[in-house]
Write a protein that holds these residues in place. Structure first.
Motif, mmCIF file in Angstrom:
data_model
loop_
_atom_site.group_PDB
_atom_site.id
_atom_site.type_symbol
_atom_site.label_atom_id
_atom_site.label_comp_id
_atom_site.label_asym_id
_atom_site.label_seq_id
_atom_site.Cartn_x
_atom_site.Cartn_y
_atom_site.Cartn_z
ATOM 1 N N SER A 1 -7.065 -2.145 -7.284
ATOM 2 C CA SER A 1 -6.034 -1.129 -7.132
ATOM 3 C C SER A 1 -6.224 -0.422 -5.804
ATOM 4 N N PRO B 1 -4.093 -13.026 -14.048
ATOM 5 C CA PRO B 1 -4.492 -11.688 -14.468
ATOM 6 C C PRO B 1 -3.273 -10.866 -14.872
ATOM 7 N N LYS B 2 -3.437 -9.998 -15.860
ATOM 8 C CA LYS B 2 -2.339 -9.182 -16.343
ATOM 9 C C LYS B 2 -2.046 -8.008 -15.424
ATOM 10 N N LYS B 3 -3.005 -7.604 -14.622
ATOM 11 C CA LYS B 3 -2.783 -6.484 -13.724
ATOM 12 C C LYS B 3 -3.509 -6.737 -12.416
ATOM 13 N N SER B 4 -3.304 -5.854 -11.486
ATOM 14 C CA SER B 4 -3.930 -5.968 -10.182
ATOM 15 C C SER B 4 -5.444 -6.042 -10.324
ATOM 16 N N SER C 1 -0.566 -8.978 -9.876
ATOM 17 C CA SER C 1 0.302 -8.672 -11.013
ATOM 18 C C SER C 1 1.668 -9.335 -10.887
ATOM 19 N N ARG C 2 2.126 -9.612 -9.669
ATOM 20 C CA ARG C 2 3.388 -10.327 -9.459
ATOM 21 C C ARG C 2 3.063 -11.618 -8.729
ATOM 22 N N ASP D 1 -3.029 -7.838 -4.800
ATOM 23 C CA ASP D 1 -2.333 -7.630 -6.068
ATOM 24 C C ASP D 1 -1.983 -8.984 -6.672
#
Length: 182
Positions: free
Chosen positions: A173, A167-170, A82-83, A80
C-alpha cells in the motif's frame, strides 16, 4: 509405542515461497530501496527495460547492481496487484527431481514515486534454493508493458505447469510517510 522426532522441515510450496518473496520484494523496493541488494545473490543478473523512453539497464553481479540501481526509476515505486494483477509460480527441478529453485512471473501495475498515473509491468524472478537456508535471487528481469488496447487480455496466459495466484488486494500500500534508509 515410541514417538519419532524429526528436525527436518517440510519444504514450502512454490506459491507460498513466491507470495512471501513478492510481498517482501515490493515492500522493500517502496519503503527501503537502498536495501534491495540484500535479495540478490553475489553473481545475480538484473535487467530493467522501458521501451517508451529507451531505458535499458543491465547488471551482472551485486556490485554492478548497486551502481545501476541508484538510477533505476522504480526505486520507491508503489506496486498494485488489485487490478489486472497476476502472480505465477513454477518450481524448477533438476534431472534427479530435487527442487533447484522457483521461477516467479509477476504482472501488475506500478506507480512511480511522485507520479499519479500507473503503468502495467511484467517482472520475472529466478530464486535459487540454497539448501536449508532458503532461496536467493539469481535473475531478475523487469519490463514496463505498452498500454493495452480496450478489449484485449492484459496478462499472458499461464502455462499448464504454473500455479497462478491473483492477490485480492494490493501487495504494497502507499505509505503515509516515506522512510529513509540509514
Amino acid at each position: 509405542m515410541s514417538k519419532s522426532t524429526s528436525t527436518t522441515k517440510a519444504t514450502p510450496a512454490p506459491d507460498t515461497v513466491g507470495v512471501s518473496f513478492v510481498k517482501q520484494y515490493y515492500h522493500v523496493m517502496q519503503t527501503l530501496p537502498d536495501l534491495m541488494y540484500k535479495f540478490y545473490k553475489k553473481y545475480a543478473n538484473w535487467t530493467y527495460e522501458d521501451a517508451s523512453n529507451g531505458t535499458n539497464l543491465k547488471a551482472k553481479g551485486i556490485d554492478d547492481f548497486l551502481k545501476k540501481w541508484k538510477s533505476c526509476p522504480t526505486r520507491g515505486a508503489t506496486t498494485d496487484f488489485s487490478r489486472n494483477g497476476h502472480l505465477m509460480f513454477q518450481e524448477i527441478n533438476s534431472s534427479d527431481n530435487v527442487s533447484r529453485g522457483i521461477f516467479i512471473m509477476v504482472h501488475g501495475e506500478m506507480t512511480m514515486d511522485g507520479q499519479s498515473s500507473s503503468r502495467m509491468f511484467q517482472q520475472s524472478f529466478l530464486l535459487e534454493k540454497e539448501g536449508d537456508k532458503g532461496y536467493s535471487l539469481t535473475n531478475d528481469c523487469f519490463r514496463f508493458l505498452p498500454p493495452v488496447a480496450s478489449g484485449t487480455a492484459a496478462a499472458p496466459a499461464a502455462a499448464a505447469t504454473t500455479t497462478a495466484v491473483a492477490p485480492k488486494k494490493s501487495v504494497v500500500s502507499k505509505p503515509t510517510k516515506k522512510k529513509t534508509s540509514p
